[in-house]
Motif scaffolding. Structure first.
Motif, PDB file in Angstrom:
ATOM      1  N   LEU A   1       1.020  -1.112   0.208  1.00  0.00           N
ATOM      2  CA  LEU A   1       0.074  -0.304  -0.188  1.00  0.00           C
ATOM      3  C   LEU A   1       0.857   1.173  -0.259  1.00  0.00           C
ATOM      4  O   LEU A   1       0.626   2.210  -1.079  1.00  0.00           O
ATOM      5  CB  LEU A   1      -0.759  -0.404   1.537  1.00  0.00           C
ATOM      6  CG  LEU A   1      -2.096  -1.062   1.196  1.00  0.00           C
ATOM      7  CD1 LEU A   1      -2.817  -1.428   2.691  1.00  0.00           C
ATOM      8  CD2 LEU A   1      -2.940  -0.714  -0.240  1.00  0.00           C
ATOM      9  N   ASP A   2       1.828   1.230   0.700  1.00  0.00           N
ATOM     10  CA  ASP A   2       2.554   2.349   0.880  1.00  0.00           C
ATOM     11  C   ASP A   2       3.284   1.598  -0.088  1.00  0.00           C
ATOM     12  O   ASP A   2       3.815   3.845  -0.758  1.00  0.00           O
ATOM     13  CB  ASP A   2       3.652   2.015   1.903  1.00  0.00           C
ATOM     14  CG  ASP A   2       3.026   2.186   3.456  1.00  0.00           C
ATOM     15  OD1 ASP A   2       1.860   3.070   3.368  1.00  0.00           O
ATOM     16  OD2 ASP A   2       3.934   1.864   4.648  1.00  0.00           O
ATOM     17  N   GLU A   3       4.244   1.125  -0.921  1.00  0.00           N
ATOM     18  CA  GLU A   3       4.531   1.482  -2.307  1.00  0.00           C
ATOM     19  C   GLU A   3       4.198   1.464  -3.417  1.00  0.00           C
ATOM     20  O   GLU A   3       4.668   2.598  -3.737  1.00  0.00           O
ATOM     21  CB  GLU A   3       5.405  -0.236  -2.594  1.00  0.00           C
ATOM     22  CG  GLU A   3       5.978   0.033  -3.543  1.00  0.00           C
ATOM     23  CD  GLU A   3       5.947  -1.451  -4.276  1.00  0.00           C
ATOM     24  OE1 GLU A   3       5.780  -2.009  -5.930  1.00  0.00           O
ATOM     25  OE2 GLU A   3       6.430  -2.246  -3.433  1.00  0.00           O
ATOM     26  N   LEU A   4       2.876   1.751  -3.436  1.00  0.00           N
ATOM     27  CA  LEU A   4       1.651   2.785  -4.331  1.00  0.00           C
ATOM     28  C   LEU A   4       1.547   3.806  -3.702  1.00  0.00           C
ATOM     29  O   LEU A   4       0.376   3.786  -4.628  1.00  0.00           O
ATOM     30  CB  LEU A   4       0.693   1.531  -5.003  1.00  0.00           C
ATOM     31  CG  LEU A   4       1.444   0.187  -5.758  1.00  0.00           C
ATOM     32  CD1 LEU A   4       0.207  -1.065  -5.827  1.00  0.00           C
ATOM     33  CD2 LEU A   4       2.147   0.242  -6.092  1.00  0.00           C
ATOM     34  N   ASP A   5       2.014   4.052  -2.929  1.00  0.00           N
ATOM     35  CA  ASP A   5       1.848   5.910  -2.598  1.00  0.00           C
ATOM     36  C   ASP A   5      -0.346   5.923  -2.387  1.00  0.00           C
ATOM     37  O   ASP A   5      -0.985   6.231  -3.194  1.00  0.00           O
ATOM     38  CB  ASP A   5       1.777   6.354  -3.350  1.00  0.00           C
ATOM     39  CG  ASP A   5       1.406   7.843  -2.655  1.00  0.00           C
ATOM     40  OD1 ASP A   5       1.645   7.863  -1.119  1.00  0.00           O
ATOM     41  OD2 ASP A   5       1.148   8.779  -3.283  1.00  0.00           O
ATOM     42  N   LEU A   6      -0.669   5.010  -1.587  1.00  0.00           N
ATOM     43  CA  LEU A   6      -2.520   4.550  -1.172  1.00  0.00           C
ATOM     44  C   LEU A   6      -2.462   4.683   0.076  1.00  0.00           C
ATOM     45  O   LEU A   6      -2.075   3.541   0.626  1.00  0.00           O
ATOM     46  CB  LEU A   6      -2.776   2.934  -2.028  1.00  0.00           C
ATOM     47  CG  LEU A   6      -2.828   2.640  -3.052  1.00  0.00           C
ATOM     48  CD1 LEU A   6      -3.213   1.383  -3.761  1.00  0.00           C
ATOM     49  CD2 LEU A   6      -3.291   3.372  -4.631  1.00  0.00           C
ATOM     50  N   GLU A   7      -4.154   5.769  -0.417  1.00  0.00           N
ATOM     51  CA  GLU A   7      -4.254   5.705   0.850  1.00  0.00           C
ATOM     52  C   GLU A   7      -5.861   4.908   1.758  1.00  0.00           C
ATOM     53  O   GLU A   7      -5.880   4.155   0.923  1.00  0.00           O
ATOM     54  CB  GLU A   7      -5.606   7.300   1.152  1.00  0.00           C
ATOM     55  CG  GLU A   7      -4.338   8.579   1.041  1.00  0.00           C
ATOM     56  CD  GLU A   7      -5.203   9.512   1.170  1.00  0.00           C
ATOM     57  OE1 GLU A   7      -6.075   9.735   1.344  1.00  0.00           O
ATOM     58  OE2 GLU A   7      -4.871  10.570   0.663  1.00  0.00           O
ATOM     59  N   TYR A   8      -5.375   4.914   3.436  1.00  0.00           N
ATOM     60  CA  TYR A   8      -6.558   3.365   2.849  1.00  0.00           C
ATOM     61  C   TYR A   8      -6.882   3.316   4.641  1.00  0.00           C
ATOM     62  O   TYR A   8      -5.951   4.273   5.538  1.00  0.00           O
ATOM     63  CB  TYR A   8      -6.372   2.449   2.774  1.00  0.00           C
ATOM     64  CG  TYR A   8      -4.556   1.416   3.880  1.00  0.00           C
ATOM     65  CD1 TYR A   8      -4.530   1.278   5.107  1.00  0.00           C
ATOM     66  CD2 TYR A   8      -3.095   2.502   3.811  1.00  0.00           C
ATOM     67  CE1 TYR A   8      -3.639   0.719   6.177  1.00  0.00           C
ATOM     68  CE2 TYR A   8      -2.215   2.363   4.441  1.00  0.00           C
ATOM     69  CZ  TYR A   8      -2.262   1.441   5.385  1.00  0.00           C
ATOM     70  OH  TYR A   8      -1.137   1.222   6.251  1.00  0.00           O
ATOM     71  N   VAL A   9      -7.619   3.140   5.162  1.00  0.00           N
ATOM     72  CA  VAL A   9      -7.878   3.246   6.557  1.00  0.00           C
ATOM     73  C   VAL A   9      -7.860   1.720   7.549  1.00  0.00           C
ATOM     74  O   VAL A   9      -8.347   0.901   6.528  1.00  0.00           O
ATOM     75  CB  VAL A   9     -10.117   3.200   6.985  1.00  0.00           C
ATOM     76  CG1 VAL A   9     -10.498   3.283   7.666  1.00  0.00           C
ATOM     77  CG2 VAL A   9     -10.032   4.651   5.807  1.00  0.00           C
ATOM     78  N   SER A  10      -7.275   1.724   8.214  1.00  0.00           N
ATOM     79  CA  SER A  10      -6.761   1.207   9.042  1.00  0.00           C
ATOM     80  C   SER A  10      -7.795   0.717  10.249  1.00  0.00           C
ATOM     81  O   SER A  10      -7.886   1.458  10.862  1.00  0.00           O
ATOM     82  CB  SER A  10      -5.891   1.152  10.121  1.00  0.00           C
ATOM     83  OG  SER A  10      -4.943  -0.097  10.425  1.00  0.00           O
ATOM     84  N   HIS A  11      -8.412  -1.173  10.448  1.00  0.00           N
ATOM     85  CA  HIS A  11      -8.758  -1.054  11.334  1.00  0.00           C
ATOM     86  C   HIS A  11      -7.892  -2.181  12.189  1.00  0.00           C
ATOM     87  O   HIS A  11      -7.996  -2.993  11.212  1.00  0.00           O
ATOM     88  CB  HIS A  11      -9.971  -1.812  10.499  1.00  0.00           C
ATOM     89  CG  HIS A  11     -10.806  -1.016   9.963  1.00  0.00           C
ATOM     90  ND1 HIS A  11     -12.181  -0.428  10.368  1.00  0.00           N
ATOM     91  CD2 HIS A  11     -11.090  -1.236   8.927  1.00  0.00           C
ATOM     92  CE1 HIS A  11     -12.154   0.610   9.968  1.00  0.00           C
ATOM     93  NE2 HIS A  11     -12.354   0.263   8.298  1.00  0.00           N
ATOM     94  N   GLU A  12      -7.355  -1.811  13.195  1.00  0.00           N
ATOM     95  CA  GLU A  12      -7.287  -2.664  14.072  1.00  0.00           C
ATOM     96  C   GLU A  12      -7.518  -3.557  14.951  1.00  0.00           C
ATOM     97  O   GLU A  12      -9.247  -3.166  15.800  1.00  0.00           O
ATOM     98  CB  GLU A  12      -5.718  -2.425  15.352  1.00  0.00           C
ATOM     99  CG  GLU A  12      -5.014  -2.830  16.030  1.00  0.00           C
ATOM    100  CD  GLU A  12      -3.592  -1.655  16.841  1.00  0.00           C
ATOM    101  OE1 GLU A  12      -4.007  -1.877  18.124  1.00  0.00           O
ATOM    102  OE2 GLU A  12      -3.690  -0.781  16.855  1.00  0.00           O
ATOM    103  N   VAL A  13      -7.499  -5.226  14.792  1.00  0.00           N
ATOM    104  CA  VAL A  13      -8.229  -6.412  14.833  1.00  0.00           C
ATOM    105  C   VAL A  13      -7.936  -6.680  16.271  1.00  0.00           C
ATOM    106  O   VAL A  13      -6.338  -5.962  15.942  1.00  0.00           O
ATOM    107  CB  VAL A  13      -8.543  -7.415  13.932  1.00  0.00           C
ATOM    108  CG1 VAL A  13      -8.829  -6.706  12.646  1.00  0.00           C
ATOM    109  CG2 VAL A  13      -7.064  -7.930  14.112  1.00  0.00           C
ATOM    110  N   PRO A  14      -8.584  -7.017  17.502  1.00  0.00           N
ATOM    111  CA  PRO A  14      -8.408  -7.550  18.306  1.00  0.00           C
ATOM    112  C   PRO A  14      -7.237  -8.693  18.687  1.00  0.00           C
ATOM    113  O   PRO A  14      -7.070  -9.675  17.614  1.00  0.00           O
ATOM    114  CB  PRO A  14      -9.285  -7.885  19.310  1.00  0.00           C
ATOM    115  CG  PRO A  14     -10.439  -7.476  18.838  1.00  0.00           C
ATOM    116  CD  PRO A  14     -10.245  -6.962  17.522  1.00  0.00           C
ATOM    117  N   ARG A  15      -6.367  -8.795  19.352  1.00  0.00           N
ATOM    118  CA  ARG A  15      -5.811 -10.073  19.644  1.00  0.00           C
ATOM    119  C   ARG A  15      -6.337 -11.312  19.446  1.00  0.00           C
ATOM    120  O   ARG A  15      -5.656 -12.613  18.937  1.00  0.00           O
ATOM    121  CB  ARG A  15      -4.639 -10.212  20.317  1.00  0.00           C
ATOM    122  CG  ARG A  15      -3.474  -9.340  20.323  1.00  0.00           C
ATOM    123  CD  ARG A  15      -1.921 -10.011  20.844  1.00  0.00           C
ATOM    124  NE  ARG A  15      -1.204  -8.642  20.392  1.00  0.00           N
ATOM    125  CZ  ARG A  15      -0.296  -8.666  19.245  1.00  0.00           C
ATOM    126  NH1 ARG A  15      -0.336  -9.415  18.182  1.00  0.00           N
ATOM    127  NH2 ARG A  15       0.725  -8.165  19.045  1.00  0.00           N
TER     128      ARG A  15
END
Length: 86
Positions: A22-36
């Motif tokens: 995602l970073d390499e392609l310079d794409l914006e995204y929304v991150s959803h952190e999931v529980p362990r």
């Protein structure tokens, strides 16, 4: 601009692989952190039918919950890679 969403867990090497792309392609995204705990991952289970991460959602291209880091990386490259080259 895209409407990408990524369900991820910090420290997960498979998630890091997708984030790197995602970073390499310079794409914006929304991150959803999931529980362990897998039993608490109801949000990611709702979109993908499973509790593993990473999971990508791309409503602009009718992707409702793509699992598997290799599949996601390939999808991002095929779908968004050409834009990065232009």
């Amino acid at each position: 601009m895209s409407n990408l969403e990524l369900y991820e867990l910090p420290g997960c090497p498979y998630c890091a692989k997708v984030i790197d792309k995602l970073d390499e392609l310079d794409l914006e995204y929304v991150s959803h952190e999931v529980p362990r705990s897998h039993s608490e991952r109801t949000d990611v289970e709702d979109v993908s039918g499973q509790t593993g991460v990473p999971v990508l959602v791309d409503p602009d291209n009718d992707v409702e919950g793509m699992p598997e880091s290799d599949d996601i990386v390939e999808y991002l490259e095929e779908t968004y890679g050409a834009r990065a080259e232009n």
